[in-house]
Write a protein that holds these residues in place. Structure first.
Motif, PDB file in Angstrom:
ATOM      1  N   ASP A 401     -20.739 -15.170 -22.451  1.00 32.51           N
ATOM      2  CA  ASP A 401     -21.334 -15.698 -23.618  1.00 32.51           C
ATOM      3  C   ASP A 401     -21.287 -14.429 -24.765  1.00 32.51           C
ATOM      4  N   LEU A 402     -21.730 -14.882 -25.816  1.00 31.77           N
ATOM      5  CA  LEU A 402     -21.835 -13.880 -26.753  1.00 31.77           C
ATOM      6  C   LEU A 402     -23.166 -12.979 -26.537  1.00 31.77           C
ATOM      7  N   VAL A 403     -24.362 -13.764 -26.895  1.00 32.17           N
ATOM      8  CA  VAL A 403     -25.470 -13.050 -26.873  1.00 32.17           C
ATOM      9  C   VAL A 403     -26.818 -13.631 -25.884  1.00 32.17           C
ATOM     10  N   ASP A 404     -26.155 -14.747 -25.050  1.00 33.05           N
ATOM     11  CA  ASP A 404     -27.165 -15.444 -24.123  1.00 33.05           C
ATOM     12  C   ASP A 404     -26.782 -14.874 -22.648  1.00 33.05           C
ATOM     13  N   PRO A 405     -27.930 -13.768 -22.492  1.00 37.92           N
ATOM     14  CA  PRO A 405     -27.767 -13.097 -21.093  1.00 37.92           C
ATOM     15  C   PRO A 405     -27.710 -14.139 -19.717  1.00 37.92           C
ATOM     16  N   ARG A 406     -27.863 -15.266 -19.980  1.00 36.70           N
ATOM     17  CA  ARG A 406     -27.986 -16.199 -18.826  1.00 36.70           C
ATOM     18  C   ARG A 406     -26.613 -16.460 -18.468  1.00 36.70           C
ATOM     19  N   TYR A 407     -25.473 -16.476 -19.298  1.00 33.10           N
ATOM     20  CA  TYR A 407     -24.131 -16.596 -18.953  1.00 33.10           C
ATOM     21  C   TYR A 407     -23.231 -15.549 -18.742  1.00 33.10           C
ATOM     22  N   PHE A 408     -23.948 -14.523 -18.353  1.00 36.48           N
ATOM     23  CA  PHE A 408     -23.062 -13.400 -17.879  1.00 36.48           C
ATOM     24  C   PHE A 408     -23.336 -13.068 -16.317  1.00 36.48           C
ATOM     25  N   SER A 409     -22.296 -13.427 -15.598  1.00 40.94           N
ATOM     26  CA  SER A 409     -22.552 -13.361 -14.003  1.00 40.94           C
ATOM     27  C   SER A 409     -21.703 -12.295 -13.713  1.00 40.94           C
ATOM     28  N   ALA A 410     -22.368 -11.022 -13.636  1.00 43.94           N
ATOM     29  CA  ALA A 410     -21.652  -9.746 -13.265  1.00 43.94           C
ATOM     30  C   ALA A 410     -20.870  -9.744 -12.224  1.00 43.94           C
ATOM     31  N   ALA A 411     -21.401 -10.195 -11.111  1.00 36.86           N
ATOM     32  CA  ALA A 411     -20.481 -10.478  -9.861  1.00 36.86           C
ATOM     33  C   ALA A 411     -19.205 -11.084  -9.836  1.00 36.86           C
ATOM     34  N   ASN A 412     -19.470 -12.315 -10.608  1.00 45.92           N
ATOM     35  CA  ASN A 412     -18.201 -13.254 -10.757  1.00 45.92           C
ATOM     36  C   ASN A 412     -17.247 -12.274 -11.769  1.00 45.92           C
ATOM     37  N   ILE A 413     -17.624 -11.747 -12.860  1.00 49.08           N
ATOM     38  CA  ILE A 413     -16.639 -11.436 -13.653  1.00 49.08           C
ATOM     39  C   ILE A 413     -15.871  -9.975 -13.069  1.00 49.08           C
ATOM     40  N   LYS A 414     -16.702  -9.193 -12.281  1.00 49.21           N
ATOM     41  CA  LYS A 414     -16.064  -7.841 -11.784  1.00 49.21           C
ATOM     42  C   LYS A 414     -15.145  -8.277 -10.899  1.00 49.21           C
ATOM     43  N   ASN A 415     -15.382  -9.445 -10.014  1.00 50.16           N
ATOM     44  CA  ASN A 415     -14.591  -9.966  -9.017  1.00 50.16           C
ATOM     45  C   ASN A 415     -13.080 -10.265  -9.545  1.00 50.16           C
ATOM     46  N   ARG A 416     -13.386 -11.151 -10.576  1.00 52.16           N
ATOM     47  CA  ARG A 416     -11.961 -11.680 -11.086  1.00 52.16           C
ATOM     48  C   ARG A 416     -11.208 -10.432 -11.772  1.00 52.16           C
ATOM     49  N   ILE A 417     -11.799  -9.724 -12.364  1.00 53.65           N
ATOM     50  CA  ILE A 417     -11.098  -8.393 -12.953  1.00 53.65           C
ATOM     51  C   ILE A 417     -10.558  -7.670 -11.950  1.00 53.65           C
ATOM     52  N   GLU A 418     -11.357  -7.323 -10.818  1.00 46.59           N
ATOM     53  CA  GLU A 418     -10.520  -6.609  -9.861  1.00 46.59           C
ATOM     54  C   GLU A 418      -9.621  -7.081  -9.392  1.00 46.59           C
ATOM     55  N   SER A 419      -9.605  -8.395  -8.939  1.00 49.97           N
ATOM     56  CA  SER A 419      -8.787  -9.237  -8.276  1.00 49.97           C
ATOM     57  C   SER A 419      -7.437  -9.392  -9.048  1.00 49.97           C
ATOM     58  N   TYR A 420      -7.481  -9.499 -10.480  1.00 48.84           N
ATOM     59  CA  TYR A 420      -6.497  -9.422 -11.269  1.00 48.84           C
ATOM     60  C   TYR A 420      -5.723  -8.062 -11.425  1.00 48.84           C
ATOM     61  N   LEU A 421      -6.490  -7.074 -11.292  1.00 49.45           N
ATOM     62  CA  LEU A 421      -5.745  -5.725 -11.446  1.00 49.45           C
ATOM     63  C   LEU A 421      -5.009  -5.582 -10.277  1.00 49.45           C
ATOM     64  N   GLN A 422      -5.630  -6.149  -9.008  1.00 50.74           N
ATOM     65  CA  GLN A 422      -4.975  -5.725  -7.815  1.00 50.74           C
ATOM     66  C   GLN A 422      -3.545  -6.526  -7.807  1.00 50.74           C
ATOM     67  N   MET A 423      -3.839  -7.686  -8.642  1.00 48.92           N
ATOM     68  CA  MET A 423      -2.471  -8.667  -8.444  1.00 48.92           C
ATOM     69  C   MET A 423      -1.316  -7.728  -9.373  1.00 48.92           C
ATOM     70  N   LEU A 424      -1.832  -7.149 -10.450  1.00 54.71           N
ATOM     71  CA  LEU A 424      -0.960  -6.418 -11.186  1.00 54.71           C
ATOM     72  C   LEU A 424      -0.248  -5.175 -10.619  1.00 54.71           C
TER      73      LEU A 424
END
Ligand code: SF4
Length: 433
Positions: A401-424
């Motif tokens: 989300d933009l400015v609502d910290p309740r919608y930032f799930s760091a572990a999920n986002i990091k996981n997805r970014i890492e998996s994506y870069l591994q796939m690349l």
């Protein structure tokens, strides 16, 4: 240089002169806004896409950009309380969090992000560039301030272009509705020479901004065109387009970026220079502001640099060729309003992403779908599939989300970014002979 205040991050942060300039000009602007009621400076609230800063300033009025206040409050850790205050007052959880952050700030004394009080508006100027929420937001502010409102109706680019009659329609409204309203609140007459001078300054800064954004075509890219890019577009998207301060900022920024190109250096990230760039990415969608540095670090830690982004076009698509034209003041403002990213249809947005992937020789693209903003998130999954099909490059999709910290799930986002870069990486290896 200054120390990073975060626990466990004692590293020195390098500040370029352009960063210092930007910080100073923002501080001066907010100080001036605080003094505006005493000094008799008229104040116009308006939104980033479709803002008419050159015109507002030609009347000696000062612009306030509510989304900028919201995002700055998010970056400074104050949005959670503001959003909670707005929700306690009855604003639904589904409402765009920029709105709730702004309303919560207003209910809490209207102290802006730099700690100075914001003045009430003398005029609410809504350039309608594709976002219905803008209209509702200003209805709420109008109830509060009971001041005049101008609603500039900007036709959506449904078939991918701004037709001549659309352009005339916008210019006519500027002439017959907006200019008289500005004359009324400022007590000044319309001064076209002054407007032309401001538009000339705008164009100069726009040239320099485009040079900065285009520099990402180099390897290594000397900028990060998303995380760094949002700082670079800050002055031109807000109160400083068409000002001498804005011109000075962009001249200095361009000089610094060209020096980095000459030296073969990458951008400065939260963890220092990113010279070893393993992935070049294109990003669609706004960033998350409450965890901005943490989010950036998820990319820079992996050697990923963003070489182009659509969010940095939300206040103007200069890289596609648009420049303010002082020889046609009202027509050029109409073109500007119609061409902002949120006013473009989905096929045009897809074309932009495809073009960026090719022109910037990117390895991949990522969509950050923010919960708050339908202007961005509607259609993003379709865009993902379409861009994948047209380029053969797989994309990634994350949500925050933009400015609502309740919608930032760091572990999920990091996981997805890492998996994506591994796939690349796997794709890259498999395509090597
Ligand atoms: S919905 Fe999107 S474009 Fe509209 S105000 Fe919120 S963030 Fe801005």
């Amino acid at each position: 240089m200054e120390s990073d205040p975060r626990p466990g991050h004692a590293a020195e942060i390098h500040k370029d002169r352009s960063m210092v300039l930007q910080k100073e000009m923002i501080a001066r602007h907010y100080e001036r806004l605080e003094r505006a009621p005493q000094c008799g400076d008229p104040v116009v609230y308006t939104f980033v896409p479709g803002n008419l800063t050159e015109l507002i300033r030609s009347f000696g009025a000062l612009p306030v950009l509510p989304e900028i206040n919201a995002l700055q409050s998010g970056m400074r850790g104050r949005s959670r309380d503001f959003i909670a205050a707005a929700e306690r007052a009855g604003h639904s959880e589904d409402v765009c969090t920029y709105v709730k952050c702004d309303i919560g700030m207003l209910m809490s004394g209207n102290i802006g992000p730099t700690g100075t009080r914001l003045p009430p508006p003398d005029l609410l100027l809504l350039s309608y560039t594709g976002c219905y929420t803008f209209m509702k937001w200003f209805e709420l502010l109008r109830e509060q301030y009971n001041c005049p409102t101008v609603f500039l109706q900007v036709p959506y680019q449904g078939d991918g272009r701004l037709a001549p009659e659309h352009r005339r329609y916008i210019a006519d409204q500027i002439r017959s509705d907006l200019i008289p309203a500005l004359e009324s609140i400022t007590g000044r007459g319309y001064d076209e020479d002054r407007l032309r001078a401001n538009l000339t300054l705008a164009r100069e800064a726009e040239d320099d901004l485009v040079a900065v954004l285009s520099s990402a075509k180099h390897r290594p890219s000397p900028i990060d065109a998303y995380f760094g890019g949002v700082y670079y577009v800050g002055p031109i998207f807000s109160a400083f387009r068409g000002t001498a301060e804005g011109v000075e900022y962009y001249r200095e920024l361009r000089r610094e970026v060209e020096a980095r190109v000459a030296a073969g250096l990458g951008p400065v990230t939260p963890d220092g220079p990113l010279n070893d760039q393993r992935f070049r990415l294109v990003v669609e969608g706004p960033p998350n502001w409450t965890h901005f540095r943490e989010f950036w670090r998820m990319f820079s830690d992996e050697g990923a640099v963003v070489v182009a982004s659509t969010y940095t076009k939300v206040g103007g698509t200069y890289d596609l060729g648009f420049r303010h034209d002082p020889d046609d003041p009202l027509g050029t403002m109409a073109d500007y309003c119609g061409g902002c990213y949120t006013n473009l249809n989905l096929p045009t947005r897809i074309d932009m992403l495809v073009r960026y992937l090719h022109e910037y020789q990117a390895d991949g693209f990522l969509i950050n779908s923010v919960k708050s903003c339908n202007s961005f998130s509607a259609g993003q999954l379709m865009m993902l599939r379409e861009v994948e099909q047209r380029t053969g490059i797989p994309g990634a999709f994350i949500e925050s989300d933009l400015v609502d910290p309740r919608y930032f799930s760091a572990a999920n986002i990091k996981n997805r970014i890492e998996s994506y870069l591994q796939m690349l990486t796997a794709r890259r290896k498999s395509s090597q002979p």
